[in-house]
Design a protein around this motif. Structure first.
Motif, PDB file in Angstrom:
ATOM      1  N   ARG A  79      -0.797 135.008  78.865  1.00 28.24           N
ATOM      2  CA  ARG A  79      -0.808 134.913  80.318  1.00 28.24           C
ATOM      3  C   ARG A  79      -0.281 136.225  80.932  1.00 28.24           C
ATOM      4  O   ARG A  79       0.111 136.250  82.094  1.00 28.24           O
ATOM      5  CB  ARG A  79       0.039 133.720  80.791  1.00 28.24           C
ATOM      6  N   ASN A  80      -0.302 137.270  80.122  1.00 28.94           N
ATOM      7  CA  ASN A  80       0.004 138.626  80.583  1.00 28.94           C
ATOM      8  C   ASN A  80      -1.156 139.546  80.234  1.00 28.94           C
ATOM      9  O   ASN A  80      -1.977 139.219  79.372  1.00 28.94           O
ATOM     10  CB  ASN A  80       1.292 139.158  79.956  1.00 28.94           C
ATOM     11  N   THR A  81      -1.229 140.683  80.912  1.00 25.54           N
ATOM     12  CA  THR A  81      -2.311 141.629  80.676  1.00 25.54           C
ATOM     13  C   THR A  81      -2.296 142.104  79.225  1.00 25.54           C
ATOM     14  O   THR A  81      -1.277 142.581  78.722  1.00 25.54           O
ATOM     15  CB  THR A  81      -2.184 142.832  81.617  1.00 25.54           C
ATOM     16  N   LEU A  82      -3.439 141.973  78.571  1.00 24.88           N
ATOM     17  CA  LEU A  82      -3.545 142.270  77.143  1.00 24.88           C
ATOM     18  C   LEU A  82      -4.730 143.191  76.889  1.00 24.88           C
ATOM     19  O   LEU A  82      -5.854 142.906  77.314  1.00 24.88           O
ATOM     20  CB  LEU A  82      -3.717 140.973  76.348  1.00 24.88           C
ATOM     21  N   ASN A  83      -4.470 144.289  76.194  1.00 23.91           N
ATOM     22  CA  ASN A  83      -5.529 145.151  75.671  1.00 23.91           C
ATOM     23  C   ASN A  83      -5.593 144.931  74.165  1.00 23.91           C
ATOM     24  O   ASN A  83      -4.628 145.210  73.449  1.00 23.91           O
ATOM     25  CB  ASN A  83      -5.246 146.620  75.991  1.00 23.91           C
ATOM     26  N   LEU A  84      -6.729 144.414  73.694  1.00 23.45           N
ATOM     27  CA  LEU A  84      -6.852 143.952  72.310  1.00 23.45           C
ATOM     28  C   LEU A  84      -7.747 144.874  71.490  1.00 23.45           C
ATOM     29  O   LEU A  84      -8.909 145.101  71.839  1.00 23.45           O
ATOM     30  CB  LEU A  84      -7.423 142.537  72.296  1.00 23.45           C
ATOM     31  N   THR A  85      -7.175 145.371  70.399  1.00 24.69           N
ATOM     32  CA  THR A  85      -7.954 146.059  69.370  1.00 24.69           C
ATOM     33  C   THR A  85      -7.876 145.191  68.124  1.00 24.69           C
ATOM     34  O   THR A  85      -6.858 145.150  67.431  1.00 24.69           O
ATOM     35  CB  THR A  85      -7.388 147.462  69.079  1.00 24.69           C
ATOM     36  N   ASN A  86      -8.961 144.455  67.876  1.00 22.29           N
ATOM     37  CA  ASN A  86      -8.957 143.471  66.790  1.00 22.29           C
ATOM     38  C   ASN A  86      -9.747 144.015  65.600  1.00 22.29           C
ATOM     39  O   ASN A  86     -10.971 143.905  65.539  1.00 22.29           O
ATOM     40  CB  ASN A  86      -9.560 142.147  67.266  1.00 22.29           C
ATOM     41  N   ASN A  87      -9.013 144.591  64.665  1.00 18.28           N
ATOM     42  CA  ASN A  87      -9.627 145.075  63.432  1.00 18.28           C
ATOM     43  C   ASN A  87      -9.613 144.013  62.336  1.00 18.28           C
ATOM     44  O   ASN A  87     -10.082 144.278  61.227  1.00 18.28           O
ATOM     45  CB  ASN A  87      -8.881 146.316  62.932  1.00 18.28           C
ATOM     46  N   GLY A  88      -9.062 142.856  62.650  1.00 20.78           N
ATOM     47  CA  GLY A  88      -8.933 141.784  61.670  1.00 20.78           C
ATOM     48  C   GLY A  88      -9.650 140.532  62.126  1.00 20.78           C
ATOM     49  O   GLY A  88     -10.790 140.569  62.578  1.00 20.78           O
ATOM     50  N   THR A  89      -8.944 139.399  62.034  1.00 15.00           N
ATOM     51  CA  THR A  89      -9.539 138.090  62.330  1.00 15.00           C
ATOM     52  C   THR A  89      -8.648 137.303  63.274  1.00 15.00           C
ATOM     53  O   THR A  89      -7.428 137.249  63.091  1.00 15.00           O
ATOM     54  CB  THR A  89      -9.742 137.272  61.039  1.00 15.00           C
ATOM     55  N   ILE A  90      -9.276 136.700  64.281  1.00 14.03           N
ATOM     56  CA  ILE A  90      -8.612 135.746  65.169  1.00 14.03           C
ATOM     57  C   ILE A  90      -9.458 134.478  65.126  1.00 14.03           C
ATOM     58  O   ILE A  90     -10.644 134.502  65.478  1.00 14.03           O
ATOM     59  CB  ILE A  90      -8.503 136.276  66.605  1.00 14.03           C
ATOM     60  N   ALA A  91      -8.881 133.372  64.670  1.00 12.50           N
ATOM     61  CA  ALA A  91      -9.663 132.146  64.499  1.00 12.50           C
ATOM     62  C   ALA A  91      -8.818 130.928  64.847  1.00 12.50           C
ATOM     63  O   ALA A  91      -7.665 130.818  64.428  1.00 12.50           O
ATOM     64  CB  ALA A  91     -10.180 132.019  63.060  1.00 12.50           C
ATOM     65  N   SER A  92      -9.420 130.031  65.592  1.00  9.61           N
ATOM     66  CA  SER A  92      -8.725 128.790  65.936  1.00  9.61           C
ATOM     67  C   SER A  92      -8.836 127.783  64.802  1.00  9.61           C
ATOM     68  O   SER A  92      -9.681 127.900  63.903  1.00  9.61           O
ATOM     69  CB  SER A  92      -9.326 128.197  67.209  1.00  9.61           C
ATOM     70  N   GLY A  93      -7.978 126.773  64.850  1.00  8.10           N
ATOM     71  CA  GLY A  93      -8.027 125.707  63.867  1.00  8.10           C
ATOM     72  C   GLY A  93      -9.229 124.806  64.083  1.00  8.10           C
ATOM     73  O   GLY A  93      -9.680 124.577  65.217  1.00  8.10           O
ATOM     74  N   GLY A  94      -9.802 124.298  62.990  1.00  5.87           N
ATOM     75  CA  GLY A  94     -10.904 123.349  63.092  1.00  5.87           C
ATOM     76  C   GLY A  94     -10.421 121.982  63.526  1.00  5.87           C
ATOM     77  O   GLY A  94      -9.284 121.579  63.244  1.00  5.87           O
ATOM     78  N   GLY A  95     -11.289 121.249  64.225  1.00  6.56           N
ATOM     79  CA  GLY A  95     -10.946 119.889  64.625  1.00  6.56           C
ATOM     80  C   GLY A  95     -11.038 118.924  63.461  1.00  6.56           C
ATOM     81  O   GLY A  95     -11.768 119.146  62.487  1.00  6.56           O
ATOM     82  N   GLY A  96     -10.284 117.835  63.537  1.00 12.98           N
ATOM     83  CA  GLY A  96     -10.330 116.810  62.506  1.00 12.98           C
ATOM     84  C   GLY A  96     -11.589 115.963  62.618  1.00 12.98           C
ATOM     85  O   GLY A  96     -12.133 115.752  63.708  1.00 12.98           O
ATOM     86  N   GLY A  97     -12.085 115.473  61.487  1.00 11.62           N
ATOM     87  CA  GLY A  97     -13.250 114.575  61.497  1.00 11.62           C
ATOM     88  C   GLY A  97     -12.898 113.206  62.041  1.00 11.62           C
ATOM     89  O   GLY A  97     -11.788 112.699  61.846  1.00 11.62           O
ATOM     90  N   GLY A  98     -13.839 112.603  62.747  1.00 11.15           N
ATOM     91  CA  GLY A  98     -13.613 111.263  63.280  1.00 11.15           C
ATOM     92  C   GLY A  98     -13.586 110.222  62.178  1.00 11.15           C
ATOM     93  O   GLY A  98     -14.231 110.369  61.135  1.00 11.15           O
ATOM     94  N   GLY A  99     -12.821 109.169  62.386  1.00  7.63           N
ATOM     95  CA  GLY A  99     -12.803 108.060  61.433  1.00  7.63           C
ATOM     96  C   GLY A  99     -14.138 107.342  61.423  1.00  7.63           C
ATOM     97  O   GLY A  99     -14.942 107.438  62.359  1.00  7.63           O
ATOM     98  N   GLY A 100     -14.418 106.603  60.362  1.00  4.59           N
ATOM     99  CA  GLY A 100     -15.641 105.816  60.307  1.00  4.59           C
ATOM    100  C   GLY A 100     -15.637 104.699  61.340  1.00  4.59           C
ATOM    101  O   GLY A 100     -14.587 104.149  61.688  1.00  4.59           O
ATOM    102  N   GLY A 101     -16.815 104.374  61.851  1.00  2.17           N
ATOM    103  CA  GLY A 101     -16.906 103.301  62.835  1.00  2.17           C
ATOM    104  C   GLY A 101     -16.884 101.923  62.190  1.00  2.17           C
ATOM    105  O   GLY A 101     -17.235 101.751  61.013  1.00  2.17           O
ATOM    106  N   ARG A 102     -16.456 100.928  62.934  1.00  3.77           N
ATOM    107  CA  ARG A 102     -16.455  99.547  62.449  1.00  3.77           C
ATOM    108  C   ARG A 102     -17.898  99.015  62.461  1.00  3.77           C
ATOM    109  O   ARG A 102     -18.584  99.079  63.482  1.00  3.77           O
ATOM    110  CB  ARG A 102     -15.571  98.672  63.321  1.00  3.77           C
ATOM    111  N   THR A 103     -18.352  98.515  61.341  1.00  3.33           N
ATOM    112  CA  THR A 103     -19.702  97.952  61.264  1.00  3.33           C
ATOM    113  C   THR A 103     -19.700  96.438  61.072  1.00  3.33           C
ATOM    114  O   THR A 103     -20.732  95.793  61.243  1.00  3.33           O
ATOM    115  CB  THR A 103     -20.481  98.601  60.103  1.00  3.33           C
ATOM    116  N   ASN A 104     -18.569  95.878  60.705  1.00  6.14           N
ATOM    117  CA  ASN A 104     -18.432  94.429  60.593  1.00  6.14           C
ATOM    118  C   ASN A 104     -17.123  94.044  61.260  1.00  6.14           C
ATOM    119  O   ASN A 104     -16.050  94.402  60.798  1.00  6.14           O
ATOM    120  CB  ASN A 104     -18.430  93.985  59.121  1.00  6.14           C
ATOM    121  N   ARG A 105     -17.243  93.328  62.372  1.00  5.75           N
ATOM    122  CA  ARG A 105     -16.053  93.015  63.168  1.00  5.75           C
ATOM    123  C   ARG A 105     -15.710  91.527  63.081  1.00  5.75           C
ATOM    124  O   ARG A 105     -15.072  90.966  63.964  1.00  5.75           O
ATOM    125  CB  ARG A 105     -16.286  93.447  64.617  1.00  5.75           C
ATOM    126  N   SER A 106     -16.147  90.910  62.020  1.00  2.89           N
ATOM    127  CA  SER A 106     -15.855  89.501  61.793  1.00  2.89           C
ATOM    128  C   SER A 106     -14.353  89.260  61.763  1.00  2.89           C
ATOM    129  O   SER A 106     -13.569  90.116  61.349  1.00  2.89           O
ATOM    130  CB  SER A 106     -16.479  89.060  60.458  1.00  2.89           C
TER     131      SER A 106
END
Length: 283
Positions: A140-167
């Protein structure tokens, strides 16, 4: 106030300042000026030479109260990561208005992976969603970026399986679980049911790839199995987690988690060298 120099008729904030010492020009590491009897730091440099977590630049520079120019270099082989998806791996905020940060990244800035959605019984609750990945670089401050490497966000988690039998008899029949998202701190696979024949969890993420989801599980004697219920895979770095199956499911809640942000504060950022940036760039 910050240091400015005149270049081709325009005043600019310099990224490097040199002084002559014993006949040789040397780059200054710090510059202080005295105003009204008080010394103010105008320029500082910092080399980040070892891997760490939840790096906060403002506190690392002593929480300066006046505008400052800072040149930060992350060395090759250094990884800045975060301990949770709530914390950026590298945070730049709190500096006085007029401050300018020069960041040279020769290493890696990696967000945390999101957790996968866990198993649920056919009788409920609703299927569980994957959690979002974490932010890599926040400013949230002025940034001058020289990126010679890697900037990567975390991956999202997979969703749980859906309910197919709700008896009402499906209390011992459980959905699939999602895989964890990728990150320097990996996302955990969606949990199984503790102390139960369905205790197996989804796979954790890795440093670069999301973990696999896992299929449904039931009591061996059950006839109300959650057939077709499979957890979604966690997202790779910078990617969302996959939705669980079936899609859409009965509850509509087995969604994969969103990718974290590679850069949160892109409107404050000028890229001199973009390098490898994986994931959304926002705000």
């Amino acid at each position: 106030m910050t240091i400015s120099v005149k270049n081709s008729g325009s005043w600019v904030v310099p990224s490097h300042i040199y002084v002559k010492d014993s006949g040789a020009w040397e780059e200054a590491n710090q510059i202080w000026v005295r105003q009204g009897g008080v010394w103010y730091q105008m320029l500082t440099t910092l080399a980040v030479s070892s891997s760490t977590t939840d790096f906060n630049l403002f506190t690392s520079l002593g929480s300066p109260t006046t505008p400052i120019t800072a040149r930060i270099e992350i060395n090759s082989g250094v990884t800045l990561s975060s301990t949770s998806t709530s914390n950026p791996a590298f945070s730049i905020s709190g500096f006085a208005t007029g401050s300018v940060i020069y960041l040279v990244n020769n290493g890696s800035i990696i967000g945390a992976g999101g957790a996968g959605g866990g198993r649920v019984a056919g009788t409920g609750p609703a299927a569980k969603f994957g959690l979002p990945g974490g932010t890599a670089l926040y400013t949230r401050n002025t940034l001058n970026l020289t990126n010679n490497g890697t900037i990567a966000s975390g991956g999202g988690g997979g969703g749980g399986g859906g309910r197919t039998n709700r008896s009402g008899e499906a209390f011992d029949d459980f959905t699939g679980a999602g895989g964890g998202g990728a990150g320097a701190i990996v996302g955990a696979g969606g949990p199984g049911i503790p102390d139960n024949f369905c205790s197996t969890s989804g796979s954790d993420g890795t440093a670069t790839n999301g973990g696999a989801g896992i299929t449904y599980c039931s009591s061996p004697a059950s006839s109300e199995q959650q057939i077709g219920s499979t957890g979604g895979a966690g997202g790779n770095l910078g990617q969302a987690g996959s939705r669980g199956e079936p899609a859409p499911d009965f509850d509509g809640t087995n969604l994969g988690g969103a990718a974290g942000n590679a850069i949160d504060g892109i409107s404050y950022t000028t890229k001199t060298v973009a390098g490898t940036i994986t994931g959304p760039e926002v705000n």
